[in-house]
Design a protein around this motif. Structure first.
Motif, short mmCIF file in Angstrom:
data_model
loop_
_atom_site.label_atom_id
_atom_site.label_comp_id
_atom_site.label_asym_id
_atom_site.label_seq_id
_atom_site.Cartn_x
_atom_site.Cartn_y
_atom_site.Cartn_z
N PRO A 191 -4.02 -4.45 -16.20
CA PRO A 191 -4.16 -4.02 -14.80
C PRO A 191 -5.61 -4.06 -14.34
CG PRO A 191 -3.94 -2.13 -16.25
CD PRO A 191 -3.75 -3.33 -17.12
N ALA A 192 -5.79 -4.35 -13.04
CA ALA A 192 -7.14 -4.40 -12.48
C ALA A 192 -7.74 -3.00 -12.44
CB ALA A 192 -7.08 -4.98 -11.07
N ARG A 193 -9.02 -2.93 -12.69
CA ARG A 193 -9.71 -1.63 -12.70
C ARG A 193 -10.37 -1.32 -11.37
NH1 ARG A 193 -12.49 -1.05 -18.72
NH2 ARG A 193 -10.59 -1.46 -19.92
N SER A 194 -10.36 -2.27 -10.45
CA SER A 194 -10.94 -2.03 -9.13
C SER A 194 -10.27 -2.94 -8.13
CB SER A 194 -12.46 -2.30 -9.17
OG SER A 194 -12.70 -3.67 -9.45
N GLU A 195 -10.52 -2.68 -6.85
CA GLU A 195 -9.98 -3.51 -5.78
C GLU A 195 -11.07 -4.46 -5.32
OE1 GLU A 195 -8.04 -3.06 -1.30
OE2 GLU A 195 -8.22 -1.32 -2.63
N LEU A 196 -10.77 -5.74 -5.29
CA LEU A 196 -11.76 -6.74 -4.91
C LEU A 196 -11.91 -6.79 -3.39
CD1 LEU A 196 -10.83 -9.71 -7.27
CD2 LEU A 196 -12.70 -8.07 -7.54
N PRO A 197 -13.13 -6.94 -2.89
CA PRO A 197 -13.31 -7.13 -1.44
C PRO A 197 -12.83 -8.51 -1.01
CG PRO A 197 -15.40 -7.41 -2.57
CD PRO A 197 -14.41 -6.95 -3.61
N GLY A 198 -12.44 -8.66 0.23
CA GLY A 198 -12.03 -9.95 0.74
C GLY A 198 -10.68 -10.39 0.20
N ALA A 199 -10.41 -11.70 0.32
CA ALA A 199 -9.13 -12.26 -0.10
C ALA A 199 -9.35 -13.28 -1.21
CB ALA A 199 -8.43 -12.93 1.09
N ALA A 200 -8.29 -13.53 -1.97
CA ALA A 200 -8.36 -14.54 -3.03
C ALA A 200 -8.73 -15.89 -2.43
CB ALA A 200 -7.02 -14.62 -3.75
N ALA A 201 -9.58 -16.64 -3.11
CA ALA A 201 -10.08 -17.92 -2.60
C ALA A 201 -9.32 -19.09 -3.19
CB ALA A 201 -11.57 -18.07 -2.91
N THR A 202 -8.90 -19.99 -2.33
CA THR A 202 -8.28 -21.23 -2.76
C THR A 202 -9.32 -22.35 -2.70
OG1 THR A 202 -7.58 -21.89 -0.55
CG2 THR A 202 -6.10 -20.44 -1.79
N LEU A 203 -8.98 -23.53 -3.21
CA LEU A 203 -9.90 -24.66 -3.08
C LEU A 203 -10.03 -25.10 -1.63
CD1 LEU A 203 -9.30 -26.90 -6.21
CD2 LEU A 203 -10.92 -25.04 -5.86
N ASP A 204 -8.97 -24.91 -0.83
CA ASP A 204 -9.07 -25.22 0.60
C ASP A 204 -10.11 -24.32 1.27
OD1 ASP A 204 -7.27 -27.29 0.76
OD2 ASP A 204 -5.55 -26.00 1.16
N ASP A 205 -10.15 -23.05 0.89
CA ASP A 205 -11.18 -22.15 1.43
C ASP A 205 -12.57 -22.67 1.10
OD1 ASP A 205 -9.27 -20.36 2.43
OD2 ASP A 205 -9.20 -19.23 0.54
N LEU A 206 -12.76 -23.10 -0.14
CA LEU A 206 -14.08 -23.59 -0.54
C LEU A 206 -14.46 -24.84 0.23
CD1 LEU A 206 -13.87 -23.14 -4.41
CD2 LEU A 206 -14.76 -21.56 -2.71
N ARG A 207 -13.51 -25.73 0.49
CA ARG A 207 -13.82 -26.94 1.24
C ARG A 207 -14.23 -26.61 2.67
NH1 ARG A 207 -9.71 -28.88 -1.97
NH2 ARG A 207 -8.07 -28.35 -0.51
#
Length: 220
Positions: free
Chosen positions: A201-217
Protein backbone atom coordinates in the motif's frame (compact mmCIF):
# COMPACT_ATOMS: atom_id res chain seq x y z
CA UNK A 1 12.61 12.08 -22.31
CA UNK A 2 11.41 13.35 -25.65
CA UNK A 3 13.25 10.61 -27.51
CA UNK A 4 11.33 7.94 -25.59
CA UNK A 5 8.02 9.75 -26.03
CA UNK A 6 8.89 10.99 -29.48
CA UNK A 7 5.89 11.00 -31.81
CA UNK A 8 2.16 11.19 -32.11
CA UNK A 9 1.25 10.07 -35.64
CA UNK A 10 1.71 7.01 -37.80
CA UNK A 11 1.88 6.26 -41.50
CA UNK A 12 2.70 3.69 -44.16
CA UNK A 13 6.30 2.48 -44.17
CA UNK A 14 8.25 1.83 -47.35
CA UNK A 15 9.60 -1.75 -47.57
CA UNK A 16 13.33 -1.95 -46.83
CA UNK A 17 15.71 -4.18 -48.82
CA UNK A 18 16.93 -7.25 -46.96
CA UNK A 19 20.57 -6.99 -45.89
CA UNK A 20 23.13 -9.77 -46.20
CA UNK A 21 24.19 -11.32 -42.90
CA UNK A 22 27.60 -9.62 -42.88
CA UNK A 23 26.09 -6.26 -43.81
CA UNK A 24 23.49 -6.63 -41.05
CA UNK A 25 26.22 -7.40 -38.52
CA UNK A 26 28.13 -4.30 -39.59
CA UNK A 27 25.01 -2.18 -39.30
CA UNK A 28 24.30 -3.48 -35.80
CA UNK A 29 27.91 -2.89 -34.75
CA UNK A 30 27.74 0.71 -35.98
CA UNK A 31 24.50 1.38 -34.08
CA UNK A 32 25.91 -0.19 -30.91
CA UNK A 33 29.12 1.83 -31.22
CA UNK A 34 27.13 5.01 -31.81
CA UNK A 35 25.09 4.38 -28.66
CA UNK A 36 28.26 3.91 -26.60
CA UNK A 37 30.18 6.86 -27.99
CA UNK A 38 27.24 9.26 -27.79
CA UNK A 39 26.90 8.44 -24.10
CA UNK A 40 30.62 9.06 -23.61
CA UNK A 41 31.20 12.09 -25.83
CA UNK A 42 27.79 13.50 -26.81
CA UNK A 43 25.70 13.42 -29.98
CA UNK A 44 28.35 15.35 -31.94
CA UNK A 45 30.99 12.64 -31.53
CA UNK A 46 32.97 12.36 -34.81
CA UNK A 47 31.59 9.71 -37.14
CA UNK A 48 35.18 8.56 -37.66
CA UNK A 49 35.31 7.60 -33.97
CA UNK A 50 32.04 5.68 -34.26
CA UNK A 51 33.39 3.76 -37.27
CA UNK A 52 36.64 3.03 -35.44
CA UNK A 53 34.76 1.80 -32.35
CA UNK A 54 32.56 -0.40 -34.55
CA UNK A 55 35.59 -1.89 -36.29
CA UNK A 56 34.50 -0.77 -39.77
CA UNK A 57 35.75 1.74 -42.30
CA UNK A 58 34.19 5.15 -42.85
CA UNK A 59 32.87 4.03 -46.21
CA UNK A 60 30.96 1.19 -44.55
CA UNK A 61 29.37 3.60 -42.07
CA UNK A 62 28.22 5.95 -44.84
CA UNK A 63 26.97 3.03 -46.91
CA UNK A 64 24.48 2.30 -44.11
CA UNK A 65 23.77 5.82 -42.86
CA UNK A 66 23.79 8.85 -45.14
CA UNK A 67 24.50 11.34 -42.34
CA UNK A 68 24.51 11.90 -38.59
CA UNK A 69 20.76 12.51 -38.40
CA UNK A 70 19.99 9.16 -40.02
CA UNK A 71 22.34 7.42 -37.60
CA UNK A 72 20.76 9.20 -34.60
CA UNK A 73 17.33 8.11 -35.88
CA UNK A 74 18.41 4.46 -35.86
CA UNK A 75 20.12 4.74 -32.49
CA UNK A 76 16.83 6.06 -31.09
CA UNK A 77 14.93 3.14 -32.64
CA UNK A 78 17.47 0.71 -31.21
CA UNK A 79 17.18 2.12 -27.69
CA UNK A 80 13.39 1.99 -27.77
CA UNK A 81 13.30 -1.52 -29.25
CA UNK A 82 15.84 -2.93 -26.81
CA UNK A 83 14.01 -1.35 -23.87
CA UNK A 84 10.73 -2.89 -25.04
CA UNK A 85 12.51 -6.26 -25.37
CA UNK A 86 13.60 -5.95 -21.74
CA UNK A 87 10.05 -5.28 -20.56
CA UNK A 88 8.57 -8.16 -22.57
CA UNK A 89 11.22 -10.62 -21.39
CA UNK A 90 10.79 -9.63 -17.74
CA UNK A 91 7.04 -10.14 -17.89
CA UNK A 92 7.31 -13.48 -19.70
CA UNK A 93 10.04 -14.97 -17.52
CA UNK A 94 9.28 -13.79 -13.98
CA UNK A 95 6.58 -15.52 -11.94
CA UNK A 96 6.28 -12.61 -9.50
CA UNK A 97 4.75 -9.51 -11.13
CA UNK A 98 6.58 -6.93 -9.03
CA UNK A 99 9.86 -8.77 -9.53
CA UNK A 100 9.23 -8.45 -13.27
CA UNK A 101 8.88 -4.70 -12.77
CA UNK A 102 12.08 -4.57 -10.72
CA UNK A 103 13.95 -6.56 -13.35
CA UNK A 104 12.77 -4.29 -16.14
CA UNK A 105 13.69 -1.07 -14.33
CA UNK A 106 17.19 -2.26 -13.50
CA UNK A 107 17.65 -3.67 -17.02
CA UNK A 108 16.58 -0.35 -18.56
CA UNK A 109 19.62 1.25 -16.92
CA UNK A 110 21.85 -0.74 -19.25
CA UNK A 111 20.21 0.93 -22.26
CA UNK A 112 21.50 4.31 -20.99
CA UNK A 113 18.11 5.97 -21.47
CA UNK A 114 18.91 8.82 -19.13
CA UNK A 115 22.12 9.73 -20.93
CA UNK A 116 20.85 9.21 -24.47
CA UNK A 117 17.42 10.85 -24.41
CA UNK A 118 18.67 14.46 -24.02
CA UNK A 119 21.29 13.84 -26.71
CA UNK A 120 18.93 12.29 -29.25
CA UNK A 121 15.76 14.32 -28.75
CA UNK A 122 16.82 17.15 -31.09
CA UNK A 123 17.95 14.82 -33.85
CA UNK A 124 14.83 12.75 -34.49
CA UNK A 125 11.78 13.23 -36.67
CA UNK A 126 9.07 12.88 -34.04
CA UNK A 127 6.43 12.12 -36.67
CA UNK A 128 8.37 9.33 -38.37
CA UNK A 129 6.21 6.17 -38.56
CA UNK A 130 9.06 3.93 -37.41
CA UNK A 131 9.41 5.97 -34.23
CA UNK A 132 5.66 5.93 -33.69
CA UNK A 133 5.57 2.14 -33.98
CA UNK A 134 8.55 1.75 -31.64
CA UNK A 135 7.00 4.17 -29.16
CA UNK A 136 3.68 2.31 -29.20
CA UNK A 137 5.40 -1.04 -28.66
CA UNK A 138 7.49 0.34 -25.80
CA UNK A 139 4.50 1.93 -24.11
CA UNK A 140 2.44 -1.27 -24.43
CA UNK A 141 5.28 -3.43 -23.08
CA UNK A 142 5.91 -1.23 -20.05
CA UNK A 143 2.19 -0.85 -19.35
CA UNK A 144 1.81 -4.65 -19.44
CA UNK A 145 4.52 -5.04 -16.79
CA UNK A 146 2.93 -2.35 -14.65
CA UNK A 147 -0.58 -3.74 -15.11
CA UNK A 148 0.52 -7.17 -13.94
CA UNK A 149 2.13 -5.69 -10.82
CA UNK A 150 -0.93 -3.53 -10.25
CA UNK A 151 -3.34 -6.45 -10.67
CA UNK A 152 -1.33 -8.50 -8.19
CA UNK A 153 -1.89 -5.80 -5.58
CA UNK A 154 1.84 -5.01 -5.30
CA UNK A 155 2.00 -1.76 -7.30
CA UNK A 156 0.33 1.41 -6.10
CA UNK A 157 -2.52 2.48 -8.37
CA UNK A 158 -1.78 6.20 -8.69
CA UNK A 159 1.10 6.02 -11.20
CA UNK A 160 1.28 5.36 -14.95
CA UNK A 161 3.87 4.63 -17.61
CA UNK A 162 4.96 8.24 -17.86
CA UNK A 163 5.76 8.41 -14.15
CA UNK A 164 7.96 5.33 -14.41
CA UNK A 165 9.81 6.42 -17.55
CA UNK A 166 10.49 9.91 -16.18
CA UNK A 167 11.97 8.37 -13.02
CA UNK A 168 14.16 5.95 -15.00
CA UNK A 169 15.34 8.78 -17.25
CA UNK A 170 16.13 11.17 -14.43
CA UNK A 171 17.76 8.64 -12.14
CA UNK A 172 20.04 7.31 -14.88
CA UNK A 173 21.16 10.70 -16.21
CA UNK A 174 24.85 11.31 -15.40
CA UNK A 175 25.59 14.18 -13.05
CA UNK A 176 26.84 17.31 -14.89
CA UNK A 177 30.63 17.38 -15.00
CA UNK A 178 30.87 14.02 -13.26
CA UNK A 179 32.90 11.04 -14.45
CA UNK A 180 32.19 8.85 -11.45
CA UNK A 181 33.64 5.40 -12.30
CA UNK A 182 31.04 3.60 -10.18
CA UNK A 183 28.04 5.57 -11.41
CA UNK A 184 25.99 2.45 -12.26
CA UNK A 185 26.37 1.22 -8.69
CA UNK A 186 24.71 4.38 -7.39
CA UNK A 187 22.03 4.26 -10.08
CA UNK A 188 20.93 0.75 -9.11
CA UNK A 189 20.95 1.73 -5.44
CA UNK A 190 18.70 4.74 -6.06
CA UNK A 191 16.43 2.79 -8.40
CA UNK A 192 15.92 0.26 -5.62
CA UNK A 193 14.82 3.06 -3.28
CA UNK A 194 12.46 4.34 -5.97
CA UNK A 195 10.97 0.87 -6.53
CA UNK A 196 10.33 0.47 -2.81
CA UNK A 197 8.25 3.64 -3.02
CA UNK A 198 6.10 2.14 -5.79
CA UNK A 199 4.90 -0.78 -3.73
CA UNK A 200 1.38 -0.98 -2.37
CA UNK A 201 0.00 0.00 0.00
CA UNK A 202 1.04 3.58 -0.70
CA UNK A 203 2.35 5.49 2.30
CA UNK A 204 1.35 8.90 0.99
CA UNK A 205 -0.91 10.60 -1.54
CA UNK A 206 0.87 11.87 -4.64
CA UNK A 207 0.16 15.41 -5.87
CA UNK A 208 -1.28 15.79 -9.36
CA UNK A 209 -2.36 12.95 -11.63
CA UNK A 210 -0.61 9.88 -12.99
CA UNK A 211 1.42 10.75 -16.11
CA UNK A 212 1.08 8.94 -19.41
CA UNK A 213 3.47 9.18 -22.36
CA UNK A 214 0.87 11.35 -24.10
CA UNK A 215 1.13 13.81 -21.19
CA UNK A 216 4.90 13.92 -21.61
CA UNK A 217 4.62 14.56 -25.35
CA UNK A 218 2.20 17.44 -24.81
CA UNK A 219 4.44 19.01 -22.15
CA UNK A 220 7.57 18.69 -24.28
Amino acid sequence: MTAVAACVTSGKQEPQPRLRADALRNRERIIAAARETMVEFGAEVPLDEIARRAGVGNATLYRHFADRLELIHHVTLSVMSRTADRAESALAEESDAFQALRRFVHAAVEERIGALCPLLSDGVDRDHPDLCAARDRLEAAVEAVMAAARDSGQLRTDIAVGDLMVAITQLTRPLPGSRCPNFDQFVHRHLQLFLDGLQAPARSELPGAAATLDDLRRRS
